[in-house]
Design a protein around this motif. Structure first.
Motif, short mmCIF file in Angstrom:
data_model
loop_
_atom_site.label_atom_id
_atom_site.label_comp_id
_atom_site.label_asym_id
_atom_site.label_seq_id
_atom_site.Cartn_x
_atom_site.Cartn_y
_atom_site.Cartn_z
N GLY A 52 17.06 45.10 1.70
CA GLY A 52 15.64 45.64 1.77
C GLY A 52 15.16 46.02 0.23
N GLU A 53 15.69 45.42 -0.65
CA GLU A 53 15.41 45.77 -2.20
C GLU A 53 14.07 45.18 -2.45
OE1 GLU A 53 16.78 47.88 -5.66
OE2 GLU A 53 17.72 47.69 -3.56
N ASP A 54 13.87 43.94 -1.83
CA ASP A 54 12.71 43.34 -2.38
C ASP A 54 11.41 43.81 -1.34
OD1 ASP A 54 13.90 41.60 -4.17
OD2 ASP A 54 14.47 40.28 -2.33
N ALA A 55 11.82 44.23 -0.26
CA ALA A 55 10.54 44.90 0.71
C ALA A 55 10.42 46.34 0.18
CB ALA A 55 11.33 45.28 2.01
N ILE A 56 11.18 47.07 -0.55
CA ILE A 56 10.98 48.36 -1.23
C ILE A 56 10.06 48.15 -2.11
CG2 ILE A 56 11.93 50.61 -2.15
CD1 ILE A 56 14.33 49.94 -0.23
N TRP A 57 10.29 47.18 -3.06
CA TRP A 57 9.74 46.98 -4.38
C TRP A 57 8.33 46.38 -3.93
CZ3 TRP A 57 7.48 42.31 -6.30
CH2 TRP A 57 6.81 42.26 -7.66
N LEU A 58 7.84 45.77 -2.99
CA LEU A 58 6.91 45.14 -2.60
C LEU A 58 5.90 46.31 -2.07
CD1 LEU A 58 7.81 41.79 -0.86
CD2 LEU A 58 6.29 42.04 -2.75
N ALA A 59 6.74 47.18 -1.16
CA ALA A 59 6.04 48.36 -0.54
C ALA A 59 5.36 49.23 -1.75
CB ALA A 59 6.81 49.14 0.26
N MET A 60 5.98 49.48 -2.64
CA MET A 60 5.83 50.18 -3.83
C MET A 60 4.80 49.72 -4.44
SD MET A 60 7.87 53.06 -3.58
CE MET A 60 7.71 53.64 -5.15
N GLN A 61 4.27 48.37 -4.52
CA GLN A 61 3.20 47.71 -5.14
C GLN A 61 2.00 47.98 -4.35
OE1 GLN A 61 4.04 46.63 -8.18
NE2 GLN A 61 5.97 47.26 -7.36
N ASN A 62 2.09 48.79 -2.98
CA ASN A 62 1.10 49.25 -2.23
C ASN A 62 0.58 48.10 -1.09
OD1 ASN A 62 0.60 51.89 -3.13
ND2 ASN A 62 -0.28 50.89 -4.96
N PHE A 63 1.73 46.98 -0.98
CA PHE A 63 1.28 46.07 0.17
C PHE A 63 1.94 46.57 1.50
CE2 PHE A 63 1.89 43.46 -3.75
CZ PHE A 63 0.69 42.99 -3.67
N GLN A 64 1.43 46.16 2.49
CA GLN A 64 1.93 46.41 3.83
C GLN A 64 2.81 45.49 4.35
OE1 GLN A 64 0.50 49.27 5.79
NE2 GLN A 64 2.48 48.96 7.30
N VAL A 65 4.19 45.95 4.16
CA VAL A 65 5.31 45.08 4.58
C VAL A 65 6.25 45.35 5.82
CG1 VAL A 65 7.50 44.45 3.39
CG2 VAL A 65 5.58 45.19 1.84
N THR A 66 6.35 44.14 6.34
CA THR A 66 7.47 44.15 7.51
C THR A 66 8.31 43.33 7.02
OG1 THR A 66 5.51 44.18 9.15
CG2 THR A 66 7.76 43.37 9.96
N ALA A 67 9.67 43.99 7.19
CA ALA A 67 10.64 43.08 6.40
C ALA A 67 11.87 42.89 7.68
CB ALA A 67 11.39 43.89 5.28
N THR A 68 12.37 41.75 7.79
CA THR A 68 13.01 41.33 8.75
C THR A 68 14.43 40.55 8.37
OG1 THR A 68 12.14 38.94 9.11
CG2 THR A 68 11.02 41.08 10.19
N ASP A 69 15.24 40.67 9.37
CA ASP A 69 16.42 40.10 8.78
C ASP A 69 17.31 39.88 10.35
OD1 ASP A 69 18.59 39.71 6.25
OD2 ASP A 69 19.54 39.51 8.07
N ILE A 70 18.08 38.77 10.39
CA ILE A 70 18.83 38.43 11.95
C ILE A 70 19.96 39.57 12.05
CG2 ILE A 70 20.20 36.69 10.88
CD1 ILE A 70 20.19 35.59 13.60
N SER A 71 20.46 40.02 10.75
CA SER A 71 21.63 40.85 10.57
C SER A 71 21.24 42.50 10.93
CB SER A 71 22.33 40.84 9.38
OG SER A 71 23.37 41.64 9.28
N GLU A 72 21.79 42.97 12.03
CA GLU A 72 21.51 44.35 12.41
C GLU A 72 22.15 45.27 11.39
OE1 GLU A 72 22.69 45.45 16.17
OE2 GLU A 72 21.65 43.79 17.15
N LYS A 73 23.23 44.73 10.81
CA LYS A 73 23.98 45.71 9.73
C LYS A 73 22.98 45.77 8.44
CE LYS A 73 27.58 46.75 12.26
NZ LYS A 73 27.70 48.14 12.84
N MET A 74 22.53 44.68 8.07
CA MET A 74 21.79 44.48 6.70
C MET A 74 20.43 45.52 7.02
SD MET A 74 22.75 42.55 4.23
CE MET A 74 23.61 41.19 3.85
#
Length: 256
Positions: free
Chosen positions: A51-73
């Motif tokens: 989630g490092e990139d998703a958090i960075w994008l959200a902090m730039q005020n974008f609406q972010v949906t971040a996905t991954d196939i790995s439940e642990k990630m």
């Protein structure tokens, strides 16, 4: 697509995200990605990892949906942030067409799409058009076939078997004990697979001078050398023709 990265989730940040090389390569990605975010409001990130990139994008005020196939990630990612404009969820790339929302951009960082076969990657581009608003963009960070750093590294070790491994149809990379099928694509391969649905916006190298992350132990006590390589990287960041020789490259396409 299997959730092979469940095993890697607990140590992914310490091994890559927070490593010096990982931070340098991520900075290069952000520098190029920022140029493509004009008129963007909603972003779908695939292969979001921890989630490092998703958090960075959200902090730039974008609406972010971040996905991954790995439940642990996803579990690790959710533990990092509770930003209101950020949602994490489990999603298989091959089922992206089931996403009901519409987005202005799809983003994938650090080789997530290298887990797809050629046919799967082609189907991904077709499916991606269904989740876009008009003229949506897709920015992907992909590992190419001709990485000079990797060839040099293995040649110096007299490991001729692996020196040009990226040119093989499939390589089984060792990820925390799991053998992950990996497919390498030069920019022209991606352009060919996407050309029916997308047109090229930009292609830039990520990690031509900055080395692959698995060389982090070698550079631990060579910070001046690593800084020098980062300086050289800044000088060639717009040299698109070097993309197929870098550790990664970022390619941005726009829906036709």
């Amino acid at each position: 697509m299997k959730a092979d990265f469940d095993q890697a989730a607990p140590n992914y940040d310490s091994h890559f995200t927070f490593s010096e090389i990982g931070k340098m390569q991520r900075h290069l990605v952000y520098n190029q990605l920022q140029k493509q975010l004009k008129n963007t409001k909603k972003i779908l990130e695939i292969n979001c990892g921890t989630g490092e990139d998703a958090i960075w994008l959200a902090m730039q005020n974008f609406q972010v949906t971040a996905t991954d196939i790995s439940e642990k990630m996803i579990e690790v990612a959710q533990s990092k942030s509770n930003v209101e404009n950020l949602t994490f969820k489990v999603l298989d790339i091959n089922k992206i067409s089931k996403e009901s929302e519409k987005f202005d951009m799809i983003f994938s960082n650090f080789g997530g799409l290298n887990c797809l076969t050629k046919s799967e990657l082609g189907l991904f581009f077709a499916a991606a058009t269904n989740v876009f608003t008009d003229k949506g963009k897709i920015s992907l960070v992909i590992m190419p076939k001709n990485t000079l750093w990797e060839s040099l590294y293995f040649l110096l070790k007299f490991d001729f078997k692996n020196a040009f491994r990226r040119k093989k149809e499939v390589v089984f990379a060792n990820v925390e004990g799991e053998k992950v099928a990996t497919y390498y694509y030069n920019p022209k391969d991606v352009v060919l697979l996407a050309k029916v649905y997308f047109e090229i916006v930009a292609i830039k190298p990520i990690g031509f001078f900055i080395p692959p992350s698995y060389l982090e132990p070698f550079f631990t006590n060579k910070k001046i050398l690593l800084k020098g390589l980062r300086f050289l990287e800044k000088g060639i960041k717009e040299w698109s023709f070097l993309s197929k020789y870098a550790d990664h490259y970022i390619i941005t396409l726009q829906k036709k």
